[in-house]
Design an enzyme around this catalytic site. Sequence first.
Site, PDB file in Angstrom:
ATOM      1  N   ARG A   1     -14.866  34.178 -13.609  1.00  0.00           N
ATOM      2  CA  ARG A   1     -13.547  33.956 -12.992  1.00  0.00           C
ATOM      3  C   ARG A   1     -13.369  35.384 -12.396  1.00  0.00           C
ATOM      4  O   ARG A   1     -12.659  35.560 -11.240  1.00  0.00           O
ATOM      5  CB  ARG A   1     -12.701  33.437 -13.969  1.00  0.00           C
ATOM      6  CG  ARG A   1     -12.549  32.078 -14.131  1.00  0.00           C
ATOM      7  CD  ARG A   1     -12.322  31.368 -15.387  1.00  0.00           C
ATOM      8  NE  ARG A   1     -13.157  31.934 -16.537  1.00  0.00           N
ATOM      9  CZ  ARG A   1     -14.095  31.180 -16.898  1.00  0.00           C
ATOM     10  NH1 ARG A   1     -14.422  30.202 -16.348  1.00  0.00           N
ATOM     11  NH2 ARG A   1     -14.815  31.601 -17.694  1.00  0.00           N
ATOM     12  N   THR A   2     -13.138  36.439 -13.346  1.00  0.00           N
ATOM     13  CA  THR A   2     -12.670  37.563 -12.853  1.00  0.00           C
ATOM     14  C   THR A   2     -13.215  38.098 -11.731  1.00  0.00           C
ATOM     15  O   THR A   2     -12.753  38.394 -10.749  1.00  0.00           O
ATOM     16  CB  THR A   2     -12.461  38.474 -14.036  1.00  0.00           C
ATOM     17  OG1 THR A   2     -11.847  37.791 -15.212  1.00  0.00           O
ATOM     18  CG2 THR A   2     -11.649  40.108 -13.720  1.00  0.00           C
TER      19      THR A   2
ATOM     20  N   LYS B   1     -31.930  56.086 -15.413  1.00  0.00           N
ATOM     21  CA  LYS B   1     -32.595  57.496 -15.209  1.00  0.00           C
ATOM     22  C   LYS B   1     -31.932  58.571 -16.025  1.00  0.00           C
ATOM     23  O   LYS B   1     -32.161  59.778 -15.642  1.00  0.00           O
ATOM     24  CB  LYS B   1     -32.665  58.097 -13.622  1.00  0.00           C
ATOM     25  CG  LYS B   1     -33.557  56.854 -12.797  1.00  0.00           C
ATOM     26  CD  LYS B   1     -33.885  57.598 -11.406  1.00  0.00           C
ATOM     27  CE  LYS B   1     -33.825  56.556 -10.568  1.00  0.00           C
ATOM     28  NZ  LYS B   1     -33.413  57.097  -9.112  1.00  0.00           N
TER      29      LYS B   1
ATOM     30  N   ARG C   1     -15.074  46.161 -14.700  1.00  0.00           N
ATOM     31  CA  ARG C   1     -14.985  45.412 -16.139  1.00  0.00           C
ATOM     32  C   ARG C   1     -16.230  46.109 -17.154  1.00  0.00           C
ATOM     33  O   ARG C   1     -17.233  46.477 -16.596  1.00  0.00           O
ATOM     34  CB  ARG C   1     -15.445  44.132 -16.218  1.00  0.00           C
ATOM     35  CG  ARG C   1     -15.761  43.644 -17.355  1.00  0.00           C
ATOM     36  CD  ARG C   1     -15.792  41.948 -17.455  1.00  0.00           C
ATOM     37  NE  ARG C   1     -14.532  41.283 -17.183  1.00  0.00           N
ATOM     38  CZ  ARG C   1     -14.362  40.006 -17.766  1.00  0.00           C
ATOM     39  NH1 ARG C   1     -15.075  39.182 -17.998  1.00  0.00           N
ATOM     40  NH2 ARG C   1     -12.981  39.490 -17.348  1.00  0.00           N
TER      41      ARG C   1
ATOM     42  N   HIS D   1      -6.650  43.409 -20.529  1.00  0.00           N
ATOM     43  CA  HIS D   1      -7.207  42.655 -19.420  1.00  0.00           C
ATOM     44  C   HIS D   1      -5.776  42.340 -18.542  1.00  0.00           C
ATOM     45  O   HIS D   1      -5.311  41.297 -18.481  1.00  0.00           O
ATOM     46  CB  HIS D   1      -7.772  41.329 -19.776  1.00  0.00           C
ATOM     47  CG  HIS D   1      -8.717  40.791 -18.938  1.00  0.00           C
ATOM     48  ND1 HIS D   1      -8.620  41.189 -17.307  1.00  0.00           N
ATOM     49  CD2 HIS D   1      -9.308  39.762 -19.037  1.00  0.00           C
ATOM     50  CE1 HIS D   1      -9.425  40.312 -16.795  1.00  0.00           C
ATOM     51  NE2 HIS D   1     -10.197  39.518 -17.584  1.00  0.00           N
TER      52      HIS D   1
HETATM   53  C1  NCD Z   1     -11.806  36.799 -20.930  1.00  0.00           C
HETATM   54  C2  NCD Z   1     -12.304  37.775 -20.964  1.00  0.00           C
HETATM   55  O1  NCD Z   1     -13.214  38.512 -20.252  1.00  0.00           O
HETATM   56  O2  NCD Z   1     -11.682  38.599 -21.668  1.00  0.00           O
HETATM   57  N1  NCD Z   1     -12.205  35.933 -19.900  1.00  0.00           N
HETATM   58  C3  NCD Z   1     -11.491  36.090 -18.569  1.00  0.00           C
HETATM   59  O3  NCD Z   1     -11.589  37.015 -17.976  1.00  0.00           O
HETATM   60  N2  NCD Z   1     -10.926  34.983 -17.908  1.00  0.00           N
HETATM   61  C4  NCD Z   1     -11.702  35.592 -22.063  1.00  0.00           C
HETATM   62  C5  NCD Z   1     -12.910  35.556 -22.682  1.00  0.00           C
HETATM   63  O4  NCD Z   1     -13.988  36.376 -22.636  1.00  0.00           O
HETATM   64  O5  NCD Z   1     -12.877  34.989 -24.135  1.00  0.00           O
END
Ligand code: NCD
Length: 369
Positions: free
Chosen positions: A85-86, A114, A135, A168
Amino acid sequence: MQSIDAAAATPHTEDSTQRIAALNRNDKPFHVVLAQQFDRQSIEQLCQLSDMIRTIANTRQGTQFLRTLLSHRRAMLYFIQPSTRTFLSFTAACQILGMPHNEVRDRSTSSEVKGESEDDTIRVLTQYFDLIVMRHPSEGFAEHVANMLNKMPRPIPLINGGSGKDQHPTQAMLDIYTLLRSLAQPKPQRHAPRYTADLLAGKTIAFAGDLKRGRTVRSLAYLLCRYSGMRLLFIAPPALQIGDDIIKYIERHGIEHEKLDDIRPVIGEIDAAYMTRMQDEWDADGESQSIDYANYSLTYEMSKRFKDNLVIMHPLPRRGEIDERIDTLPQAKYWDQVKNGMWMRAALIASTFNCDGAIRDHYYAYYTY
Ligand code: NCD
């Protein structure tokens, strides 16, 4: 590595004015790294901006206008931890704003194999792109990168799409957007200010599941502290309860709270339930396996006791925390969250590049009557 370790040591401490000041410019987020960067006014403005973008995007002419906004900028989505989703909602948000974008999703395809350092990899990205959305599995790394970018001749903004077990912030923004939108139902007059009322006052908001290692819960708790008059319930196995740093932060903001270890006895008194999965990828020794998930799950049978206006949220992915038969009940808002994430991320990117004024002008010129 010194600086990464130093940054990693700080996220669980209370926010300091200095840390936030390093991430902001002109009192608004330049880098979006910590949920504590958002005050109530900026939360409400971003919710409103998200609403405007989704309204404008309803028409072909509006879609074309939005696509002109960032067609001269490029984004790098550097996602080296799994994401559905993100990643996809940031991709869609870039597309809405006409922003060309590229991705790195796997370190094994980069020169890091490398022996290139992560810092050098980021330095390279800044030569090609105008925004990094990142991320990363390490807590503090996003903040470390933001501070590193600030020292470069042409600092570009960084948006944290999830940093280790820590934060997050963009998920928390879409969560609070969903919560406020749901509580503002039934929809007030089309153009009435929607988010400025005290929508959370008197509400009981429960978080259930793995609250220790779930970064979305931590970030959302920070945002909720911008509001008052609500009660927070943290429902988790004792070993996976919310961190003391968050509890201290909540207490400093005078918010009523309680730790519990079973959702069933309290389900009938809850106004919003934020369900989460066990974050067993962080297990040291399979400790998640001995947990009784029934204490932290919503079954269809429990739905008889739901309040009519209960708001059920989940950042997803879910395991068994919410029975699929609940999906079609009016209380289920987790699919709305998925969609809201796209609009909120478009709003965050637009705001980062100061396009919010152009969006507001367009909205008031064409969509008010
Ligand atoms: C979450 C995350 O990555 O922290 N997912 C997300 O971004 N919607 C929640 C999770 O992984 O449980």
